[in-house]
Design a protein around this motif. Structure first.
Motif, PDB file in Angstrom:
ATOM      1  N   GLY A  45       1.191   2.617   0.346  1.00  0.00           N
ATOM      2  CA  GLY A  45       1.157   3.523  -0.796  1.00  0.00           C
ATOM      3  C   GLY A  45       0.169   4.651  -0.575  1.00  0.00           C
ATOM      4  O   GLY A  45      -0.549   4.685   0.434  1.00  0.00           O
ATOM      5  N   PRO A  46       0.119   5.625  -1.499  1.00  0.00           N
ATOM      6  CA  PRO A  46      -0.799   6.771  -1.357  1.00  0.00           C
ATOM      7  C   PRO A  46      -2.253   6.329  -1.365  1.00  0.00           C
ATOM      8  O   PRO A  46      -2.578   5.197  -1.724  1.00  0.00           O
ATOM      9  N   ARG A  47      -3.126   7.253  -0.971  1.00  0.00           N
ATOM     10  CA  ARG A  47      -4.555   6.939  -0.906  1.00  0.00           C
ATOM     11  C   ARG A  47      -5.116   6.708  -2.317  1.00  0.00           C
ATOM     12  O   ARG A  47      -4.669   7.295  -3.293  1.00  0.00           O
ATOM     13  N   GLY A  48      -6.115   5.840  -2.387  1.00  0.00           N
ATOM     14  CA  GLY A  48      -6.828   5.617  -3.640  1.00  0.00           C
ATOM     15  C   GLY A  48      -6.042   4.935  -4.723  1.00  0.00           C
ATOM     16  O   GLY A  48      -6.337   5.112  -5.904  1.00  0.00           O
ATOM     17  N   THR A  49      -5.033   4.128  -4.369  1.00  0.00           N
ATOM     18  CA  THR A  49      -4.229   3.453  -5.392  1.00  0.00           C
ATOM     19  C   THR A  49      -4.526   1.960  -5.481  1.00  0.00           C
ATOM     20  O   THR A  49      -3.870   1.250  -6.239  1.00  0.00           O
ATOM     21  N   GLY A  50      -5.492   1.451  -4.695  1.00  0.00           N
ATOM     22  CA  GLY A  50      -5.929   0.063  -4.853  1.00  0.00           C
ATOM     23  C   GLY A  50      -5.453  -0.901  -3.795  1.00  0.00           C
ATOM     24  O   GLY A  50      -5.498  -2.116  -4.015  1.00  0.00           O
ATOM     25  N   ILE A 153      -3.374  -9.362   6.001  1.00  0.00           N
ATOM     26  CA  ILE A 153      -3.054  -8.355   4.982  1.00  0.00           C
ATOM     27  C   ILE A 153      -3.172  -6.988   5.657  1.00  0.00           C
ATOM     28  O   ILE A 153      -4.260  -6.572   6.067  1.00  0.00           O
ATOM     29  N   LEU A 154      -2.041  -6.299   5.802  1.00  0.00           N
ATOM     30  CA  LEU A 154      -1.997  -4.988   6.441  1.00  0.00           C
ATOM     31  C   LEU A 154      -1.906  -3.913   5.362  1.00  0.00           C
ATOM     32  O   LEU A 154      -1.109  -4.038   4.427  1.00  0.00           O
ATOM     33  N   ALA A 155      -2.712  -2.870   5.479  1.00  0.00           N
ATOM     34  CA  ALA A 155      -2.709  -1.778   4.505  1.00  0.00           C
ATOM     35  C   ALA A 155      -2.432  -0.468   5.236  1.00  0.00           C
ATOM     36  O   ALA A 155      -2.966  -0.238   6.329  1.00  0.00           O
ATOM     37  N   THR A 156      -1.607   0.386   4.651  1.00  0.00           N
ATOM     38  CA  THR A 156      -1.262   1.649   5.298  1.00  0.00           C
ATOM     39  C   THR A 156      -0.825   2.675   4.266  1.00  0.00           C
ATOM     40  O   THR A 156      -0.313   2.327   3.194  1.00  0.00           O
ATOM     41  N   THR A 157      -1.034   3.946   4.594  1.00  0.00           N
ATOM     42  CA  THR A 157      -0.524   5.052   3.774  1.00  0.00           C
ATOM     43  C   THR A 157       0.751   5.636   4.351  1.00  0.00           C
ATOM     44  O   THR A 157       1.396   6.463   3.709  1.00  0.00           O
ATOM     45  N   LEU A 164       9.755  -1.800  12.733  1.00  0.00           N
ATOM     46  CA  LEU A 164      10.512  -2.691  11.845  1.00  0.00           C
ATOM     47  C   LEU A 164      10.249  -4.152  12.162  1.00  0.00           C
ATOM     48  O   LEU A 164      10.342  -5.016  11.277  1.00  0.00           O
ATOM     49  N   THR A 165       9.923  -4.448  13.423  1.00  0.00           N
ATOM     50  CA  THR A 165       9.643  -5.831  13.786  1.00  0.00           C
ATOM     51  C   THR A 165       8.383  -6.353  13.092  1.00  0.00           C
ATOM     52  O   THR A 165       8.274  -7.544  12.818  1.00  0.00           O
ATOM     53  N   ILE A 166       7.444  -5.463  12.810  1.00  0.00           N
ATOM     54  CA  ILE A 166       6.239  -5.847  12.062  1.00  0.00           C
ATOM     55  C   ILE A 166       6.548  -5.985  10.581  1.00  0.00           C
ATOM     56  O   ILE A 166       6.162  -6.953   9.921  1.00  0.00           O
ATOM     57  N   ILE A 167       7.283  -4.998  10.030  1.00  0.00           N
ATOM     58  CA  ILE A 167       7.607  -5.013   8.595  1.00  0.00           C
ATOM     59  C   ILE A 167       8.407  -6.257   8.226  1.00  0.00           C
ATOM     60  O   ILE A 167       8.190  -6.865   7.172  1.00  0.00           O
ATOM     61  N   SER A 168       9.330  -6.663   9.099  1.00  0.00           N
ATOM     62  CA  SER A 168      10.187  -7.811   8.787  1.00  0.00           C
ATOM     63  C   SER A 168       9.426  -9.124   8.755  1.00  0.00           C
ATOM     64  O   SER A 168       9.932 -10.119   8.246  1.00  0.00           O
ATOM     65  N   ARG A 169       8.212  -9.150   9.294  1.00  0.00           N
ATOM     66  CA  ARG A 169       7.416 -10.373   9.314  1.00  0.00           C
ATOM     67  C   ARG A 169       6.433 -10.451   8.141  1.00  0.00           C
ATOM     68  O   ARG A 169       5.628 -11.384   8.081  1.00  0.00           O
ATOM     69  N   CYS A 170       6.466  -9.464   7.256  1.00  0.00           N
ATOM     70  CA  CYS A 170       5.494  -9.392   6.148  1.00  0.00           C
ATOM     71  C   CYS A 170       6.215  -9.327   4.806  1.00  0.00           C
ATOM     72  O   CYS A 170       7.370  -8.898   4.725  1.00  0.00           O
ATOM     73  N   GLN A 171       5.509  -9.736   3.756  1.00  0.00           N
ATOM     74  CA  GLN A 171       5.933  -9.427   2.384  1.00  0.00           C
ATOM     75  C   GLN A 171       5.403  -8.043   2.044  1.00  0.00           C
ATOM     76  O   GLN A 171       4.193  -7.812   2.074  1.00  0.00           O
ATOM     77  N   ARG A 172       6.294  -7.132   1.735  1.00  0.00           N
ATOM     78  CA  ARG A 172       5.882  -5.735   1.524  1.00  0.00           C
ATOM     79  C   ARG A 172       5.716  -5.441   0.037  1.00  0.00           C
ATOM     80  O   ARG A 172       6.569  -5.779  -0.780  1.00  0.00           O
ATOM     81  N   PHE A 173       4.588  -4.779  -0.301  1.00  0.00           N
ATOM     82  CA  PHE A 173       4.320  -4.331  -1.664  1.00  0.00           C
ATOM     83  C   PHE A 173       4.013  -2.830  -1.611  1.00  0.00           C
ATOM     84  O   PHE A 173       3.116  -2.407  -0.875  1.00  0.00           O
ATOM     85  N   ASP A 174       4.766  -2.045  -2.379  1.00  0.00           N
ATOM     86  CA  ASP A 174       4.600  -0.591  -2.394  1.00  0.00           C
ATOM     87  C   ASP A 174       3.776  -0.190  -3.622  1.00  0.00           C
ATOM     88  O   ASP A 174       4.234  -0.315  -4.763  1.00  0.00           O
ATOM     89  N   PHE A 175       2.573   0.304  -3.373  1.00  0.00           N
ATOM     90  CA  PHE A 175       1.714   0.801  -4.449  1.00  0.00           C
ATOM     91  C   PHE A 175       2.172   2.211  -4.835  1.00  0.00           C
ATOM     92  O   PHE A 175       2.471   3.026  -3.956  1.00  0.00           O
ATOM     93  N   LYS A 176       2.231   2.499  -6.120  1.00  0.00           N
ATOM     94  CA  LYS A 176       2.689   3.806  -6.593  1.00  0.00           C
ATOM     95  C   LYS A 176       1.511   4.637  -7.095  1.00  0.00           C
ATOM     96  O   LYS A 176       0.414   4.110  -7.334  1.00  0.00           O
ATOM     97  N   ARG A 177       1.745   5.923  -7.245  1.00  0.00           N
ATOM     98  CA  ARG A 177       0.705   6.800  -7.787  1.00  0.00           C
ATOM     99  C   ARG A 177       0.392   6.391  -9.225  1.00  0.00           C
ATOM    100  O   ARG A 177       1.285   6.057 -10.002  1.00  0.00           O
TER     101      ARG A 177
END
Length: 562
Positions: A45-50, A153-157, A164-177
């Motif tokens: 998600g974007p920067r500064g969203t927790g 726990i991987l965090a990225t903006t 995709l091989t990394i994403i498929s091995r994780c539970q993805r949560f998209d933080f919004k503005r």
């Protein structure tokens, strides 16, 4: 330094404090309560969203002595140790500066050791998209099957940069503005708890400037409080953020409405002399007219207003403004914004735009004589058309019409299967190749759905790979129309090839064929192969001695015994 920035002091320590991300905190709390903790999470998600704050809260919650619980107690030794960093079982890594293979290999070697003071070992990798390709590959197996006591726990903006091989091995949560209303509510709480006085209009200005980031909002609030002298005013917030006050925008809109270009340019000059950025001013003016449009068309949506506060001056200007003018103003200012991005003279574009707004271009209305002339010409044309329709058709025209009626409609050409390509695949095909593609076929369909290609992926519902070589494979479709649509979509075919390359590490060319054509081509290929095999066997088995005897005495007098 004894002083800490507001965003560090007021960093969330519980899920309830993470503002604007209820869809994520609710899911994590349910997982904690039901003890369904995953081995790997991806927070994007974007920067500064927790993102990092939520990761640390999750690390505390899984290791809390009160677990299973929806919130960390922040009172036990484990929670205190994770908060102040004294427990080494929660490791926070900055991937921007530790992006090499060696660092990831070090993690891979250490995950097998049990935690020393907590129940789980938690690795928080921030800005994970900065890892190199080799580092991602080194992380793959460990991320897929880590020890039971390890959580990643991987965090990225920028999630699009992660394989995709990394994403498929994780539970993805998209933080919004975070919405401006939520940011204002959090800042009001902080100001109240810090015993700081502020104007009501000051905090919304800071929230709009933060553009959905809580950390940016608290940094601006910290700066504005330092700038003010014990009382945060609207002018202080405007000065720190570089925004334009609503009073000036109301005056400017009034000048535009009255077509007073001199007054509008004078207000612009005053704003620029105060150090306002032209690009920021253009954005504020667009949002001002946008909010005015919403106020006139949907008065009940006051919470959706981004730039203005409903005061008497704004209501007066909005009452005089027509909707058509608002459309024109928003379009013209938006076009000016785009032109300002690629120019070193942004001020000039802004001044030209204001002059245009004060002198809108309108087409002159047609005079009455011109209207009467146009009406007369239309009536004349209608009479001539009616006269032509009433005349009988000429013989040549009748014959042409009959011929056209008898001429059958051309049907669209059917799909022509690429027989040479299919026969080449069949000649080089192996059972292992087609089994490899079939084993990854379900994952390939999931990736297509993740890439927002659901409509194209639906074409593959009745399709299956039936033969494959090292370089290509035959994709059989049940219906010919689906086969033709898939073949004509080059981007779709390239996506299938690229996804299979990631899954199987082989680059395949896709050869499409309808089911009816496939059966005929395959049967003909088998028949041809048998004929060639028989001829080769006959040539190989023919003995030179027997051939010479046949020449001398003939087949009738010669008897061959094995």
């Amino acid at each position: 330094m004894s002083y800490q920035a507001l965003y560090r002091v007021w960093r969330p320590q519980n899920f309830i404090d993470v503002v604007g991300q209820e869809h994520i905190t609710k899911t994590l709390q349910n997982a904690l309560l039901q003890q369904k903790i995953s081995h790997a999470y991806l927070f994007s998600g974007p920067r500064g969203t927790g993102k990092t704050s939520a990761a640390k809260i999750l690390a505390k919650a899984v290791n809390c002595e009160q677990a299973p619980t929806v919130e960390p107690c922040n009172e036990c030794a484990s929670c205190w140790g994770i908060t102040d960093g004294s427990i080494q079982d929660v490791i926070e890594i900055d991937a921007a500066s530790n992006n090499g293979v060696d660092e990831i290999r070090d993690i891979r070697d250490k995950v097998k050791y049990a935690p020393s003071a907590a129940k789980y070992k938690v690795y928080i990798i921030d800005e994970v998209h900065m890892l190199s390709t080799g580092a991602f590959n080194a992380l793959l197996k460990t991320l897929e099957e880590p020890p039971k006591h390890v959580i990643f726990i991987l965090a990225t903006t920028e999630p699009h940069k992660i394989p995709l091989t990394i994403i498929s091995r994780c539970q993805r949560f998209d933080f919004k503005r975070i919405t401006s209303q939520a940011i204002v509510g959090r800042m009001e709480l902080i100001m109240k708890e810090s015993d700081l006085v502020h104007d009501e209009k000051a905090l919304p200005i800071i929230a709009r400037a933060a553009e959905g980031g809580m950390r940016d909002a608290l940094s601006l609030l910290d700066q504005a409080v330092s700038y003010s002298e014990g009382h945060l005013t609207e002018e202080d917030a405007l000065t720190v953020t570089g925004a334009v006050g609503q009073e000036m925008l109301n005056q400017l809109a009034e000048a535009v409405l009255e077509k007073n270009a001199a007054s509008a340019l004078a207000i612009l000059e005053k704003l620029l002399m105060q150090g306002k950025d032209p690009a920021r001013f253009a954005e504020d003016f667009v949002l001002y007219f946008r909010d005015m449009l919403l106020h006139k068309t949907a008065p009940n949506l006051e919470e959706s207003l981004e730039r203005v506060m409903i005061d008497e001056a704004f209501v007066t200007v909005a009452g005089k403004m027509e909707l058509e003018r608002l459309y024109e103003y928003i379009h013209m200012l938006n076009q000016t914004q785009q032109e300002m991005k690629f120019s070193n003279h942004a001020r000039i574009y802004l001044e030209v735009a204001l002059v245009k707004l004060c002198q809108p271009h309108t087409k002159p209305a047609a005079s009455m004589p011109e209207v009467q002339q146009l009406i007369g010409r239309i009536q004349t044309l209608e009479k001539e058309l009616q006269k032509l329709r009433s005349q009988p058709a000429q013989p040549s025209e009748q014959a042409e019409a009959q011929t056209a009626a008898k001429r059958p409609n051309r049907s669209s050409r059917g799909f022509k299967a690429p027989v040479p390509k299919i026969e080449k695949v069949l000649a080089e095909a192996t059972k292992q190749d087609v089994q490899l593609i079939k084993s990854r076929w379900g994952e390939m369909l999931d990736f297509l759905n993740q890439r927002q290609m659901r409509s194209q992926a639906a074409l593959l519902n009745d399709a299956e790979p039936v033969a494959a070589s090292k370089e290509a494979f035959v994709l059989k479709f049940k219906y010919e129309i689906h086969c033709q649509m898939a073949t004509e979509n080059k981007q779709f075919m390239d996506s299938i090839s690229s996804i299979l390359q990631e899954l199987t590490e082989n680059l395949y060319q896709v050869v499409c064929v309808p089911e009816d054509s496939w059966l005929a081509i395959r049967q003909n290929f088998i028949k041809t192969q048998k004929t060639e095999s028989t001829e080769q066997d006959n040539e190989q088995e023919e003995d030179p001695l027997i051939a010479e005897a046949l020449k001398l005495v003939g087949e009738e007098l010669l008897e061959i015994k094995d």
